[in-house]
Design a protein around this motif. Structure first.
Motif, mmCIF file in Angstrom:
data_model
loop_
_atom_site.group_PDB
_atom_site.id
_atom_site.type_symbol
_atom_site.label_atom_id
_atom_site.label_comp_id
_atom_site.label_asym_id
_atom_site.label_seq_id
_atom_site.Cartn_x
_atom_site.Cartn_y
_atom_site.Cartn_z
ATOM 1 N N ARG A 310 -12.285 0.917 -25.222
ATOM 2 C CA ARG A 310 -12.598 0.910 -26.654
ATOM 3 C C ARG A 310 -11.959 -0.299 -27.331
ATOM 4 O O ARG A 310 -12.555 -0.933 -28.190
ATOM 5 N N MET A 311 -10.719 -0.604 -26.940
ATOM 6 C CA MET A 311 -10.062 -1.777 -27.514
ATOM 7 C C MET A 311 -10.798 -3.055 -27.154
ATOM 8 O O MET A 311 -10.960 -3.954 -27.959
ATOM 9 N N ALA A 312 -11.281 -3.116 -25.924
ATOM 10 C CA ALA A 312 -12.016 -4.305 -25.503
ATOM 11 C C ALA A 312 -13.281 -4.459 -26.328
ATOM 12 O O ALA A 312 -13.674 -5.555 -26.714
ATOM 13 N N ASP A 313 -13.914 -3.323 -26.607
ATOM 14 C CA ASP A 313 -15.136 -3.364 -27.401
ATOM 15 C C ASP A 313 -14.826 -3.827 -28.819
ATOM 16 O O ASP A 313 -15.524 -4.667 -29.385
ATOM 17 N N ASP A 314 -13.734 -3.252 -29.397
ATOM 18 C CA ASP A 314 -13.404 -3.578 -30.783
ATOM 19 C C ASP A 314 -12.934 -5.024 -30.918
ATOM 20 O O ASP A 314 -13.277 -5.716 -31.870
ATOM 21 N N ALA A 315 -12.132 -5.479 -29.961
ATOM 22 C CA ALA A 315 -11.526 -6.803 -30.091
ATOM 23 C C ALA A 315 -12.311 -7.892 -29.380
ATOM 24 O O ALA A 315 -11.995 -9.063 -29.505
ATOM 25 N N GLY A 316 -13.343 -7.497 -28.631
ATOM 26 C CA GLY A 316 -14.101 -8.478 -27.869
ATOM 27 C C GLY A 316 -13.292 -9.114 -26.771
ATOM 28 O O GLY A 316 -13.426 -10.307 -26.504
ATOM 29 N N LEU A 317 -12.434 -8.336 -26.134
ATOM 30 C CA LEU A 317 -11.553 -8.876 -25.108
ATOM 31 C C LEU A 317 -12.074 -8.545 -23.715
ATOM 32 O O LEU A 317 -12.626 -7.472 -23.489
ATOM 33 N N PRO A 318 -11.868 -9.458 -22.755
ATOM 34 C CA PRO A 318 -12.211 -9.137 -21.363
ATOM 35 C C PRO A 318 -11.269 -8.079 -20.810
ATOM 36 O O PRO A 318 -10.099 -8.004 -21.184
ATOM 37 N N LEU A 319 -11.797 -7.269 -19.905
ATOM 38 C CA LEU A 319 -11.062 -6.131 -19.363
ATOM 39 C C LEU A 319 -11.126 -6.121 -17.847
ATOM 40 O O LEU A 319 -12.189 -6.299 -17.262
ATOM 41 N N ASP A 320 -9.975 -5.929 -17.199
ATOM 42 C CA ASP A 320 -9.904 -5.762 -15.749
ATOM 43 C C ASP A 320 -9.508 -4.331 -15.436
ATOM 44 O O ASP A 320 -8.510 -3.830 -15.977
ATOM 45 N N ALA A 321 -10.249 -3.673 -14.568
ATOM 46 C CA ALA A 321 -9.858 -2.359 -14.053
ATOM 47 C C ALA A 321 -9.176 -2.578 -12.707
ATOM 48 O O ALA A 321 -9.752 -3.172 -11.798
ATOM 49 N N ILE A 322 -7.948 -2.104 -12.567
ATOM 50 C CA ILE A 322 -7.080 -2.417 -11.428
ATOM 51 C C ILE A 322 -6.888 -1.177 -10.563
ATOM 52 O O ILE A 322 -6.627 -0.085 -11.073
ATOM 53 N N GLY A 323 -6.999 -1.353 -9.255
ATOM 54 C CA GLY A 323 -6.776 -0.260 -8.326
ATOM 55 C C GLY A 323 -5.372 0.309 -8.448
ATOM 56 O O GLY A 323 -4.384 -0.423 -8.544
ATOM 57 N N HIS A 324 -5.279 1.637 -8.431
ATOM 58 C CA HIS A 324 -4.016 2.336 -8.675
ATOM 59 C C HIS A 324 -2.935 1.924 -7.678
ATOM 60 O O HIS A 324 -1.799 1.603 -8.062
ATOM 61 N N HIS A 325 -3.260 1.925 -6.396
ATOM 62 C CA HIS A 325 -2.239 1.667 -5.380
ATOM 63 C C HIS A 325 -1.955 0.175 -5.223
ATOM 64 O O HIS A 325 -0.838 -0.205 -4.856
ATOM 65 N N HIS A 326 -2.943 -0.671 -5.531
ATOM 66 C CA HIS A 326 -2.668 -2.106 -5.607
ATOM 67 C C HIS A 326 -1.637 -2.376 -6.703
ATOM 68 O O HIS A 326 -0.690 -3.158 -6.519
ATOM 69 N N ALA A 327 -1.792 -1.682 -7.843
ATOM 70 C CA ALA A 327 -0.836 -1.859 -8.938
ATOM 71 C C ALA A 327 0.559 -1.401 -8.532
ATOM 72 O O ALA A 327 1.564 -2.002 -8.934
ATOM 73 N N HIS A 328 0.643 -0.323 -7.749
ATOM 74 C CA HIS A 328 1.947 0.116 -7.246
ATOM 75 C C HIS A 328 2.633 -1.017 -6.473
ATOM 76 O O HIS A 328 3.808 -1.331 -6.702
#
Length: 715
Positions: A310-328
């Motif tokens: 929603r923030m990306a939509d409101d602010a026009g920002l690019p968004l990355d979805a990151i794998g949970h265990h990669h982030a660990h």
């Protein structure tokens, strides 16, 4: 009433402030009430706390009942180190942590020879041998504790699951059903913050919950992140934190709690807005978890990930979805200052559950990873979770699933017809659940280490029917193992001196994926149960076997160097696998992450098993290994992908992942009963489409498109 900014008492029996000294009177009354067994609300630095006599079983049981906290350990506050030593064993590093300016809660071994002073109530930490202890952290705490000759419970001022109270105006509404009086003052609490929690493990003081005293102090960025643009990572669903990052530092928020609770989610959003304003932070990009739908479709709007969209939509920002265990793993790398341009590491990520990058449920992973890429090289054997979310709360379900997947329930019943735990299991609807598992109905497969711990705990009849809080069964199991591995008094005939690890099998699937399988363990474990072996021995053998299995998997992976293979052997290996194996040639480090490594016994045993290998082992210390560190990992992965180094651009192949250019990010979740579909526009970013389907589970299917991807190493 306020007394010149000093403390005062609120309650039916509160004394008249005009007839007693302004400071001493309310504190003396508070001391008298605690001695009488009353529960008090006390205004702390980051929120109200609930206090009572830690030696009074009646007061503790009443506190647990009113707070709706039946078994979760309660923290203690002691006036000084002398009092701490009366009840706990204290190492020099633990003493330094207790006395530090941060004044965290420190997990300490409980003394069993409390000959001097009043003994502590067993209800403080049922079934556990360690206590969370802190020293006074504000002047009000100091004045109170100086007047007491015994420790007091000091726990958050809330009903379990709700945010800690900070608003004086809500004191009566929210805490009057628990506390008879409040010791308070007129200094407002600007920002809610929990007490930090640390433990000594493997020679280092390690963060378990990063909050008061540590957050939001900035964390240094590893070398190579100096030129990144400012960004924001929104973290996970549970043990939520968020992370602001720019080219100079990372600001990891204090612990926020679990976003399943609506009030906690509202608090998270307020704190996020506050931090963005406080640090004048204007993110150029966002990052979040890949999970599109955490428990049910109705909870999707509460997900931090959806907040990010929603923030990306409101602010026009690019968004990355990151794998949970990669982030660990990335969080562990960042915690150790691991350079961005260094060789990839072999990561072991052990936790309860996280959405895997193949759409399945992961939780026991062997990964090849750096800040940009992640590949799954192996895992614990995936086993069904009958009842899905119910399996996380009811350990017996995991025991049933493990036995079905391993030696077979019928075979064990024939082998041990009179075993009590099997008779207890027979009282459950095992035929129904067995049918669900066979049909793949509401029984998703998961490679979860946390659920394996639950199953072993259930076999020992620990929390067999139900867990009252996350990790309760695993904590009880660790406590048993620690008693056998550090025995006092010396071992008996039931425990024996030398403890052999339980066997785990190591399979290799087509394509080279390794499976660490606990099936052989179950036969040996049930033989020990039938022979009347001490539960502490059984718990220790499990921990030893798991740690040994982890070490063996990593050892084999380090041996997998394609350059050492004969040419004809290469012909038998798939091209993808050959590329993957060749990436291990430069591995110089192993990273351990995930909440299961907060288990001190498992961490220390795993480090011993990895010690002979010719690589460095990286572990968490400043940042929690559990989901509290996820936001930091998300931030650095997204930053590394959005700002590639020259070496990254040279090595990346245009075909390293299947990519499509799109300006639309779509999340949809389907189940047998409902469908939710939302569309969010993310301007001008290249997106990689990944279809994700929860393994063997018709109830949980997700399609994620956007900058959500499984990035493999350059081919």
């Amino acid at each position: 009433m306020a007394l010149d900014g000093g403390p005062w008492m609120a309650g039916e029996d509160a004394i008249d402030a005009h007839t007693t000294p302004a400071i001493e009177a309310p504190i003396d009354q508070a001391v008298a009430l605690i001695r009488q067994g009353q529960i008090l609300a006390i205004k702390g630095l980051g929120g109200y706390q609930l206090a009572c006599d830690a030696t009074s079983t009646e007061a503790l049981e009443r506190l647990r009942r009113l707070k709706h906290r039946p078994t979760r350990p309660l923290a203690l506050m002691a006036k000084d180190l002398e009092m701490v030593r009366r009840y706990c064993l204290l190492d020099e590093l633990e003493q330094q942590a207790l006395c530090s300016a941060a004044a965290p809660i420190v997990l300490l071994e409980r003394r069993r020879d409390e000959a001097t002073g009043r003994p502590l109530a067993e209800a403080l930490a049922p079934g556990l041998d360690r206590l969370g202890v802190m020293l006074p952290s504000t002047p009000l705490h100091v004045l109170l504790c100086q007047r007491l000759s015994f420790p007091i419970v000091m726990t958050s001022g809330n009903v379990s699951g709700e945010p800690q109270l900070i608003d004086d105006g809500q004191l009566a509404d929210r805490l009057s059903t628990i506390a008879s009086h409040a010791l308070t003052h007129d200094r407002a609490i600007a920002r809610r913050i929990d007490d930090s929690l640390v433990q000594l493990a493997a020679g280092k003081v390690r963060m378990l919950r990063r909050a008061r005293g540590y957050a939001p102090a900035s964390l240094p960025l590893p070398p190579g992140f100096e030129d990144i643009s400012p960004g924001l990572a929104l973290g996970p669903q549970q043990k939520a934190t968020f992370c602001l990052v720019d080219g100079q530092r990372a600001i990891l928020s204090p612990h926020q709690g679990d976003l399943d609770d609506a009030a906690t989610l509202d608090d998270y959003e307020r704190n996020l807005d506050d931090f963005l304003a406080l640090y004048d932070h204007h993110p150029a990009w966002l990052a979040c978890d890949t999970h599109p739908d955490y428990r049910t479709s109705d909870m999707a709007r509460h997900m931090a990930r959806h907040m990010a969209r929603r923030m990306a939509d409101d602010a026009g920002l690019p968004l990355d979805a990151i794998g949970h265990h990669h982030a660990h793993i990335a969080a562990c790398l960042a915690d150790n200052g691991y350079p961005r341009d260094a060789a990839p590491v072999l990561g072991i990520a052990l936790d309860g559950l996280g959405l895997g990058e193949d759409g399945g449920l992961w939780g026991g992973e062997f990964l090849l990873a750096d800040y940009r890429h992640c590949q799954r090289l192996g895992s614990l054997k995936s086993v069904a979770m009958p009842g899905a979310g119910a399996a996380s709360r009811e350990p017996w379900r995991n025991l049933l699933a493990q036995l079905i997947a391993g030696p077979g329930l019928a075979a064990l019943k024939r082998r041990h017809p009179n075993l009590g735990v099997l008779k207890r299991l027979q009282q459950k609807p095992i035929d129904t659940l067995s049918g669900m598992i066979e049909a793949g109905l509401n029984s998703p497969l998961a490679s979860s280490c946390g659920r394996l711990f639950d199953a072993v705990a259930a076999a020992l009849e620990l929390c067999f029917d139900h867990q009252h809080h996350e990790g309760e069964a695993a904590m009880a199991l660790e406590a048993l193992a620690a008693r056998a591995l550090t025995p006092t008094p010396p071992p008996t005939s039931r425990t024996s001196g030398a403890i052999a690890p339980y066997p785990f099998a190591l399979h290799r699937e087509q394509g080279g994926h390794r499976i660490l399988d606990p099936a052989p363990m179950w036969t040996a474990l049930f033989d020990d149960l039938a022979a009347g072996k001490d539960p502490t021995l059984i718990a220790a053998r499990f921990h030893l076997g798991l740690a040994k299995g982890l070490g063996e998997v990593i050892g084999e992976m380090l041996d997998d160097v394609v350059g050492d293979m004969q040419d004809d052997a290469l012909d038998e290996v798939s091209n993808d696998n050959a590329r993957r194996l060749s990436s291990t040639r430069n591995v110089k480090a192993i990273a351990l992450s995930g909440g299961c490594f907060h288990n001190r016994t498992l961490l220390e045993l795993t480090l011993k098993c990895l010690a002979p290998l010719p690589v460095q082992v990286l572990t968490h210390h400043q940042v929690p290994a559990n989901d509290g560190g996820i936001a930091l990992g998300q931030a650095l992965i997204a930053a590394a992908r959005r700002h590639p180094l020259a070496s990254d651009q040279a090595s990346d192949s245009p075909t390293s992942a299947t990519s499509t250019i799109s300006a639309t990010s779509t999340i949809s979740a389907t189940s047998a009963t409902s469908t939710i579909s939302t569309t969010t526009t993310v301007p001008s970013i290249a997106t990689v489409t990944t279809a994700t389907t929860a393994s063997n589970n018709a109830q949980e299917t997700a399609h994620v498109s956007g900058n959500s991807r499984t990035d493999h190493f350059p081919r």
